[in-house]
Design an enzyme around this catalytic site. Structure first.
Site, PDB file in Angstrom:
ATOM      1  N   ASP A   1     -40.556 -36.585  30.300  1.00 51.54           N
ATOM      2  CA  ASP A   1     -40.282 -37.582  29.260  1.00 51.54           C
ATOM      3  C   ASP A   1     -41.486 -37.826  28.352  1.00 51.54           C
ATOM      4  O   ASP A   1     -42.590 -37.346  28.623  1.00 51.54           O
ATOM      5  CB  ASP A   1     -39.817 -38.910  29.893  1.00 51.54           C
ATOM      6  CG  ASP A   1     -40.643 -39.307  31.115  1.00 51.54           C
ATOM      7  OD1 ASP A   1     -41.818 -38.905  31.198  1.00 51.54           O
ATOM      8  OD2 ASP A   1     -40.110 -40.003  31.987  1.00 51.54           O
TER       9      ASP A   1
ATOM     10  N   ASN B   1     -37.129 -49.904  40.025  1.00 52.82           N
ATOM     11  CA  ASN B   1     -35.700 -50.143  39.828  1.00 52.82           C
ATOM     12  C   ASN B   1     -34.856 -48.904  40.149  1.00 52.82           C
ATOM     13  O   ASN B   1     -33.667 -48.862  39.848  1.00 52.82           O
ATOM     14  CB  ASN B   1     -35.434 -50.592  38.375  1.00 52.82           C
ATOM     15  CG  ASN B   1     -35.762 -49.513  37.351  1.00 52.82           C
ATOM     16  OD1 ASN B   1     -36.223 -48.425  37.695  1.00 52.82           O
ATOM     17  ND2 ASN B   1     -35.525 -49.808  36.081  1.00 52.82           N
TER      18      ASN B   1
ATOM     19  N   HIS C   1     -35.280 -45.840  38.895  1.00 54.24           N
ATOM     20  CA  HIS C   1     -35.119 -44.848  37.825  1.00 54.24           C
ATOM     21  C   HIS C   1     -35.840 -43.538  38.159  1.00 54.24           C
ATOM     22  O   HIS C   1     -36.793 -43.531  38.938  1.00 54.24           O
ATOM     23  CB  HIS C   1     -35.535 -45.395  36.452  1.00 54.24           C
ATOM     24  CG  HIS C   1     -36.999 -45.550  36.217  1.00 54.24           C
ATOM     25  ND1 HIS C   1     -37.510 -46.396  35.249  1.00 54.24           N
ATOM     26  CD2 HIS C   1     -38.099 -44.996  36.788  1.00 54.24           C
ATOM     27  CE1 HIS C   1     -38.815 -46.324  35.238  1.00 54.24           C
ATOM     28  NE2 HIS C   1     -39.209 -45.494  36.161  1.00 54.24           N
TER      29      HIS C   1
ATOM     30  N   GLU D   1     -32.696 -45.090  33.362  1.00 54.54           N
ATOM     31  CA  GLU D   1     -32.625 -46.408  33.973  1.00 54.54           C
ATOM     32  C   GLU D   1     -31.273 -46.599  34.672  1.00 54.54           C
ATOM     33  O   GLU D   1     -30.343 -45.812  34.458  1.00 54.54           O
ATOM     34  CB  GLU D   1     -32.800 -47.476  32.868  1.00 54.54           C
ATOM     35  CG  GLU D   1     -34.088 -47.352  32.054  1.00 54.54           C
ATOM     36  CD  GLU D   1     -35.341 -47.830  32.811  1.00 54.54           C
ATOM     37  OE1 GLU D   1     -35.389 -47.726  34.049  1.00 54.54           O
ATOM     38  OE2 GLU D   1     -36.290 -48.295  32.135  1.00 54.54           O
TER      39      GLU D   1
HETATM   40  P1  PGA Z   1     -45.602 -44.691  38.483  1.00 56.22           P
HETATM   41  O1  PGA Z   1     -44.232 -44.535  37.719  1.00 56.22           O
HETATM   42  O2  PGA Z   1     -45.911 -43.365  39.095  1.00 56.22           O
HETATM   43  O3  PGA Z   1     -46.587 -45.078  37.429  1.00 56.22           O
HETATM   44  O4  PGA Z   1     -45.399 -45.744  39.523  1.00 56.22           O
HETATM   45  C1  PGA Z   1     -43.180 -43.854  38.290  1.00 56.22           C
HETATM   46  C2  PGA Z   1     -41.925 -44.105  37.507  1.00 56.22           C
HETATM   47  O5  PGA Z   1     -41.775 -45.197  36.912  1.00 56.22           O
HETATM   48  O6  PGA Z   1     -41.051 -43.227  37.491  1.00 56.22           O
END
Ligand code: PGA
Length: 244
Positions: free
Chosen positions: A67, A136, A138, A143
Site C-alpha cells: 500500500d 482492528n 485490517h 479495513e
Molecule cells: P504496524 O502496522 O506494523 O505499524 O503495527 C501494521 C498494520 O497496521 O497493518
C-alpha cells in the site's frame, strides 16, 4: 494456519528473516510482497545484515508493496516509498526497476490501481507476501467490512487507523485519510503468506483472528481460507490467545 510463537520482537525479526531468506534462495525469480509499518522494520534490519554477510542477494528479486498513502510525494519521509528505500532498498542489491509501490500522487488513482494489478499479474503471482495486522484486524489498508473480492483500490482509513498512524506525523490532521491498497483478493492470490504480529496492542487482534468466523468484519480472518499461511508472533502478541 501455522503459528510460530517466539519470545520477543528481536526473535520475531530474526525468525521472519530466516524464513524469507530461505525462500529467496530457493526460488529462481522470487516475487515478494512487502509491508511497511513498525512490525517489519526489524525484519528489514536483519535482511540487511544477512545481505552484508553475503547470505542473500536481491538481483533476481521483484517486490510489490501492499500500500501507499494517497496525496503524499515519494520524497516525503512519511511515504511508504521513502520508508522502503530508507529501511531496505538503499542497503541491498535490488534494482529499483524491480520495485513496485503504488503511486499515491498519480493523476488518475483508479488507473494507477488497475496498472498495479496488471504489474502483479505480469510478474506472475506473488511467491510470498509479508503482512502485518492492524489492531482492528485490517490487512494492508483493507479495513473492516472491505469486500473479500476487492482488488487494488483506493481505501478510506478508519479513524482508529488514522489515530494509530499519527505517531509518525506531527499532528493527526496531517495523516492521509486514504491510501491505495492491494485488495483482499489480490493478497489471497499470493502463493504463501507470512503474517507478523508483535506486541500487546495486537494481542486482541490475534486472539480474535484465531477464534472468529471468517467474516469481512475481521479482514485478517480471510487468511483462514488460504492454504499456506505462517504466523510469527511474539509472547506479548500471544498473551490474550494463550488465555483463551
Ligand atoms: P504496524 O502496522 O506494523 O505499524 O503495527 C501494521 C498494520 O497496521 O497493518
Amino acid at each position: 494456519m501455522k503459528i510460530i510463537q517466539v519470545k520477543d520482537y528481536d526473535a520475531l525479526s530474526e525468525r521472519a528473516c530466516s524464513f524469507l531468506v530461505e525462500r529467496i534462495n530457493e526460488l529462481e525469480n522470487p516475487v515478494l510482497g512487502l509491508a511497511t509499518g513498525s512490525t517489519p522494520e526489524g525484519l528489514y534490519k536483519q535482511i540487511i545484515k544477512k545481505y552484508n554477510q553475503g547470505k542473500v542477494s536481491f538481483q533476481q528479486v521483484k517486490t510489490f508493496n501492499l500500500d501507499e498513502y494517497v496525496g503524499i510525494e515519494r520524497t516525503d519521509p512519511n511515504s511508504y516509498y521513502y520508508f522502503m528505500k530508507d529501511k531496505l532498498f538503499d542497503h541491498i542489491d535490488i534494482s529499483l526497476d524491480n520495485v513496485q509501490i503504488p503511486n499515491g500522487i498519480a493523476p488518475d488513482l483508479r488507473q494507477e490501481c488497475e496498472e498495479y494489478e496488471e504489474a502483479i499479474q505480469a510478474a506472475g503471482e506473488i511467491d510470498i507476501q509479508v503482512l502485518g495486522i492492524g489492531a482492528n484486524g485490517h490487512i494492508g489498508f483493507n479495513e473492516p467490512r472491505t469486500s473479500f473480492t476487492s482488488r487494488t483500490q483506493v481505501a478510506d482509513l478508519e479513524a482508529s487507523t488514522i489515530e494509530a498512524n499519527s505517531r509518525f506525523f506531527h499532528s493527526i490532521e496531517e495523516v492521509p485519510t486514504q491510501a491505495i491498497s492491494m485488495g483482499i483478493e489480490t493478497i489471497m492470490e499470493s502463493k504463501e503468506i507470512l503474517l507478523l504480529i508483535s506486541g500487546e496492542n495486537k494481542a486482541e487482534a490475534l486472539a480474535t483472528l484465531l477464534t472468529c468466523d471468517v467474516t469481512e468484519e475481521v479482514p485478517a480472518s480471510v487468511l483462514k481460507k488460504h492454504s499456506n499461511v505462517t504466523i510469527i508472533a511474539d509472547e506479548a502478541a500471544c498473551s490474550v490467545m494463550n488465555q483463551v
